[in-house]
Design a protein around this motif. Structure first.
Motif, short mmCIF file in Angstrom:
data_model
loop_
_atom_site.label_atom_id
_atom_site.label_comp_id
_atom_site.label_asym_id
_atom_site.label_seq_id
_atom_site.Cartn_x
_atom_site.Cartn_y
_atom_site.Cartn_z
N VAL A 103 17.63 -40.90 133.33
CA VAL A 103 16.63 -40.59 134.37
C VAL A 103 15.67 -41.76 134.57
O VAL A 103 15.37 -42.14 135.71
CB VAL A 103 15.87 -39.28 133.98
CG1 VAL A 103 14.67 -39.06 134.88
CG2 VAL A 103 16.83 -38.11 134.05
N VAL A 104 15.21 -42.35 133.47
CA VAL A 104 14.29 -43.48 133.60
C VAL A 104 15.01 -44.67 134.25
O VAL A 104 14.44 -45.37 135.09
CB VAL A 104 13.69 -43.85 132.23
CG1 VAL A 104 12.89 -45.14 132.30
CG2 VAL A 104 12.80 -42.70 131.73
N ASP A 105 16.26 -44.87 133.90
CA ASP A 105 17.01 -46.01 134.47
C ASP A 105 17.21 -45.86 135.97
O ASP A 105 17.00 -46.80 136.73
CB ASP A 105 18.37 -46.16 133.79
CG ASP A 105 18.28 -46.99 132.52
OD1 ASP A 105 17.15 -47.38 132.14
OD2 ASP A 105 19.33 -47.25 131.92
N VAL A 106 17.66 -44.69 136.41
CA VAL A 106 17.97 -44.57 137.84
C VAL A 106 16.69 -44.66 138.67
O VAL A 106 16.66 -45.30 139.74
CB VAL A 106 18.78 -43.28 138.15
CG1 VAL A 106 17.96 -42.02 137.98
CG2 VAL A 106 19.34 -43.35 139.57
N ILE A 107 15.63 -44.04 138.19
CA ILE A 107 14.39 -44.01 138.99
C ILE A 107 13.62 -45.33 138.86
O ILE A 107 13.27 -45.95 139.87
CB ILE A 107 13.52 -42.80 138.59
CG1 ILE A 107 14.24 -41.50 138.98
CG2 ILE A 107 12.14 -42.88 139.23
CD1 ILE A 107 13.61 -40.22 138.45
N LEU A 108 13.37 -45.75 137.64
CA LEU A 108 12.48 -46.91 137.46
C LEU A 108 13.21 -48.25 137.48
O LEU A 108 12.83 -49.16 138.21
CB LEU A 108 11.75 -46.77 136.12
CG LEU A 108 10.38 -46.10 136.14
CD1 LEU A 108 9.75 -46.15 134.76
CD2 LEU A 108 9.45 -46.77 137.16
N LYS A 109 14.26 -48.34 136.67
CA LYS A 109 14.98 -49.63 136.64
C LYS A 109 15.65 -49.89 137.98
O LYS A 109 15.65 -51.02 138.47
CB LYS A 109 16.02 -49.62 135.51
CG LYS A 109 16.68 -50.96 135.31
CD LYS A 109 17.67 -50.90 134.14
CE LYS A 109 18.43 -52.20 134.03
NZ LYS A 109 19.51 -52.09 133.04
#
Ligand SMILES: NC(=O)c1ccc[n+]([C@@H]2O[C@H](COP(=O)([O-])OP(=O)(O)OC[C@H]3O[C@@H](n4cnc5c(N)ncnc54)[C@H](O)[C@@H]3O)[C@@H](O)[C@H]2O)c1
Length: 250
Positions: A111-117
């Motif tokens: 979730v953090v990768d798709v949204i933030l990264k």
């Protein structure tokens, strides 16, 4: 109001379906050349074909927004097809819900990768083009969940992070004529939310808590994005526009 979007080149990530597809359609209807970018080849192709059939200038790139090489190819193909990139909408994202005690490290990272990264990589890849032309619009799709939803620690943290990214880039890049804003939707009926367990209950609770007493539609978000991406919005930067039917105020 003429949004001044004729012939502007716009990349919308996660635009195979849902809010992203509606946003790409709205930008195209305003005269922009749009790039449908999604990791799902079937929905990406179908949406691109639908917009082409409506007479719009469309390019389609299949790739994963969390992979730097895919993101660079997305921007390179956009420039090859349409000459530059003026507008980036960072929309790709999804939840993987669960309470912290049972949330896996993998679900946090996904979730953090798709949204933030994903947003970081895309901003970085388009920025040289926007700086060179002294004009750019970036709209990041956050969520009302940035306030913190139980069972969504990963999603809430990433959507709050998107607002920090928006504000930092607004401060960094404003001198080049580039604005960066966020849109934070409330509950919007898309396949993403229809796939949630207890969807009907979540929907009913959201509508009950929404002053305008209906669920959001993808077009509601697309309208806000199109405005922030427009020539007209050149003095708006570092803002988060809540599009929640009034629920944000409650
Ligand atoms: N629907 C809502 O109620 C709601 C509310 C607030 C915020 N949002 C946000 O709006 C955005 C769009 O949501 P939606 O409801 O339209 O979801 P959706 O699932 O219908 O669409 C998301 C799209 O993103 C694509 N995608 C996912 N991971 C990707 C990746 N790694 N690379 C490229 N593409 C990828 C998917 O294939 C899909 O086409 C998301 O960021 C979501 O968090 C949605």
């Amino acid at each position: 109001m003429d949004l001044g979007l004729t012939d502007k080149v716009a990349i919308v990530t996660g635009s195979g379906r849902g809010i992203g597809a509606a946003t790409a359609q709205r930008l195209a209807q305003e005269g922009a050349k749009v790039v449908i970018a999604d990791r799902d080849p079937d929905t990406a192709t179908a949406t691109a074909n639908r917009l082409r059939a409506e007479g719009h200038a469309v390019h389609c790139v299949v790739g994963d927004i969390t992979r730097q090489a895919d993101v660079q190819r997305l921007v390179d193909e956009t420039v090859a097809a349409f000459g530059t990139v003026h507008i980036l909408v960072n929309n790709a994202g999804f939840p993987r819900d669960g309470f912290l005690t049972t949330m896996s490290e993998e679900d946090w990272d996904l979730v953090v990768d798709v949204i933030l990264k994903g947003a970081f990589l895309a901003c970085k890849a388009v920025m040289p083009h926007m700086i060179a032309q002294r004009w750019g619009r970036i709209v990041n799709i956050s969520s009302r969940a940035h306030l913190g939803n139980p069972g969504q620690a990963n999603y809430s943290a990433a959507k709050a992070g998107i607002i920090g990214l928006t504000n930092a880039l607004a401060l960094e890049e404003g001198r080049y004529g580039i604005t960066i804003n966020a849109v934070a939707p409330g509950f919007v009926e898309t396949e993403m939310v229809r796939a949630l367990p207890h969807y009907e209950q979540i929907r009913d609770r959201a509508v009950r808590g929404t002053p305008v007493q209906r669920a959001g539609r993808p077009e509601d978000i697309a309208t806000a994005v199109a405005f922030l991406a427009s020539e007209c919005a050149g003095y708006i930067s570092g803002e988060t526009l809540h599009v929640t039917g009034g629920r944000y105020a409650s």
